[in-house]
Scaffold this motif. Structure first.
Motif, PDB file in Angstrom:
ATOM      1  N   UNK A 191      -2.686   0.095  -8.950  1.00  0.00           N
ATOM      2  CA  UNK A 191      -4.033   0.658  -9.050  1.00  0.00           C
ATOM      3  C   UNK A 191      -4.367   1.475  -7.827  1.00  0.00           C
ATOM      4  N   UNK A 192      -5.526   2.171  -7.899  1.00  0.00           N
ATOM      5  CA  UNK A 192      -5.946   3.006  -6.780  1.00  0.00           C
ATOM      6  C   UNK A 192      -7.324   2.557  -6.312  1.00  0.00           C
TER       7      UNK A 192
ATOM      8  N   UNK B 226       0.834  -1.201   0.000  1.00  0.00           N
ATOM      9  CA  UNK B 226       0.000   0.000   0.000  1.00  0.00           C
ATOM     10  C   UNK B 226       0.869   1.252   0.000  1.00  0.00           C
ATOM     11  N   UNK B 227       0.361   2.280  -0.690  1.00  0.00           N
ATOM     12  CA  UNK B 227       1.070   3.553  -0.697  1.00  0.00           C
ATOM     13  C   UNK B 227       0.958   4.295   0.609  1.00  0.00           C
TER      14      UNK B 227
ATOM     15  N   UNK C 272      -7.678  -8.347 -11.636  1.00  0.00           N
ATOM     16  CA  UNK C 272      -7.433  -8.391 -10.201  1.00  0.00           C
ATOM     17  C   UNK C 272      -8.375  -7.424  -9.495  1.00  0.00           C
ATOM     18  N   UNK C 273      -9.087  -7.905  -8.502  1.00  0.00           N
ATOM     19  CA  UNK C 273      -9.997  -7.075  -7.709  1.00  0.00           C
ATOM     20  C   UNK C 273      -9.273  -6.551  -6.482  1.00  0.00           C
ATOM     21  N   UNK C 274      -9.376  -5.225  -6.286  1.00  0.00           N
ATOM     22  CA  UNK C 274      -8.890  -4.594  -5.066  1.00  0.00           C
ATOM     23  C   UNK C 274     -10.100  -4.361  -4.180  1.00  0.00           C
TER      24      UNK C 274
ATOM     25  N   UNK D 158      -2.981   3.943  -3.109  1.00  0.00           N
ATOM     26  CA  UNK D 158      -2.323   3.206  -4.189  1.00  0.00           C
ATOM     27  C   UNK D 158      -2.001   1.796  -3.719  1.00  0.00           C
ATOM     28  N   UNK D 159      -2.358   0.808  -4.549  1.00  0.00           N
ATOM     29  CA  UNK D 159      -2.081  -0.592  -4.259  1.00  0.00           C
ATOM     30  C   UNK D 159      -1.226  -1.141  -5.393  1.00  0.00           C
TER      31      UNK D 159
END
Length: 433
Positions: free
Chosen positions: A242-243, A191-192, A215-217, A203-204
């Protein structure tokens, strides 16, 4: 004379599994070595290069399996330290293999009493030693050669201990352990930020996912998935960035997964995340700090290799007394195993072939533990040393062992009243395991 040897929310979508990590073939490695010839050789320590190779009987074990390790010293750093030729089958090698990666351990290995004849001052031949360890964790496990000792049994018992100058030595063999399903899930996310206000995006980034996979966040609250979700696509190497906008104040962690629902075998996380509230608080940032503690080795150092004992009068005999040269034991392995320091002595030889039996030597051991050490050193019992040997000092097994210890002993040799006048000497060999 004194010799010394010293001898790691549930559900299931159906997607292609990620590529399995593969073990690597064993390779010979070179590493600098410090070898101490027996005192009787009269030569200084040898700083040379050892070539060795580690092989295993199973390069893809499961957790709980026992793996047999073979440590082959292809080219020892030391050679026969004396002019006297050594006959066949008088060498007995022992050593250690360093286990790293998914688990850490120090594996004791030993070889048979078998060798080709060795000419005087000639190179020691190649030899192999074997041992076993139990796989306790899935993942990539590395094997590196460690310290080894060459024991010779000819005329007298002598040791040539060789230690890795700059441990650990290079990795010679890598194996991949699984948890029984045949796959190692190496997916990971980062994680950011570890916290943020409600409605802020974090941010991941991920790695080791299936290349090209959706891919699911998602946010989580314990075992329950929250309403916060986003979708990204893994690139050709399985990575992504991704965010995820986090609005649910119940969110306590973030996961990433392939498939329709969360599956720990096809995902990574949760990584902790705290929702600090929304609006009016300004922007906040956080950085997670990480470090590691590297496991070391078990070793010993003595402050000399010769002990002068007091003289005894002919016709009276009695105790010839002296003090063992102090031995410092450093246990920096950081594991559950204790250690044992033992000693054994040869007969004392004198003028014209006269001898004083090894059973005449007794000792009173003393052991001190440096402040802060997790383990406590226990001195061995006072009594006879002899050729059969006795314990000088030890520490017990425990949840976490280690520390620095100093070991000494008062020595007494019971000399017969009418032993032939002249100088006598014997070899006391100390072994740390």
């Amino acid at each position: 004379m004194l010799g010394a040897g010293a001898l790691l929310v549930t559900g299931g979508g159906v997607l292609a599994a990620p590529a399995q990590a593969m073990p690597t073939a064993s390779v010979p490695v070179d590493f600098p070595t410090h070898c101490i010839p027996p005192d009787i050789a009269g030569i200084p320590p040898i700083d040379g290069t050892t070539k060795a190779e580690i092989t295993v009987d199973n390069s893809a074990p499961e957790v709980g399996d026992t793996v047999t390790v073979t440590y082959t010293v292809v080219e020892p750093a030391a050679s026969n330290p004396v002019d006297l030729a050594l006959p066949a089958d008088i060498m007995t090698p022992t050593g250690k293999v360093a286990v790293g990666g998914a688990q850490t351990a120090s594996v004791t290995v030993a070889g048979p009493k078998k060798n080709a004849p060795v000419p005087g001052k000639g190179a020691f031949p190649s030899f192999s030693m074997t041992g076993t360890f139990e796989v306790t964790a899935p993942g990539r496990i590395t094997l590196s050669p460690g310290d080894y000792n060459i024991h010779t049994s000819y005329i007298m018992e002598l040791d040539t201990p060789c230690t890795v100058t700059d441990p650990p030595a290079p990795v010679s063999q890598t194996i991949i352990a699984t948890d029984g399903g045949g796959q190692v899930n190496e997916r990971a996310i980062r994680l950011g930020a570890a916290s943020g206000g409600a409605g802020e995006a974090v941010t991941v980034t991920g790695s080791k996912f299936t290349p090209g996979a959706a891919v699911t966040l998602a946010g989580t609250a314990g075992d329950t998935r929250t309403a916060d979700t986003a979708t990204v696509e893994a690139d050709g190497s399985g990575g992504f960035s991704g965010r995820l906008t986090v609005t649910d104040p119940a969110t306590t962690g973030i996961v990433a997964y392939e498939g329709d629902t969360w599956d720990p075998d096809r995902g990574a996380g949760p990584q902790p995340y705290t929702v600090t509230g929304g609006g009016g608080e300004g922007q906040r940032g956080s950085q997670r700090l990480g470090t590691s503690v590297e496991a070391g080795t078990l070793s010993m150092v003595q402050d000399g290799d010769a002990v002068e004992m007091s003289a005894v009068d002919f016709g009276r005999g009695g105790a010839s007394r002296g003090s063992l040269r102090t031995v410092t034991v450093e246990d920096f392995r950081g594991g559950p195993a204790g250690w044992s320091l033992t000693g054994r002595v040869t007969d004392f030889t004198g003028p014209g072939g006269a001898t004083i039996d090894a059973s005449a030597l007794g000792w009173t051991p003393v052991c001190a533990t440096r402040t802060g050490s997790p383990s406590t050193c226990a001195a061995g019992s006072a009594g006879t040393v002899g050729s059969g040997g006795a314990t000088l000092a030890s520490t017990p097994d425990g949840p976490l062992t280690g520390g620095v210890f100093t070991v000494d002993a008062r020595l007494a040799l019971d000399v017969p009243a009418y032993a032939a006048p002249g100088a006598y000497s014997g070899v006391l060999t100390l072994t740390l395991t």
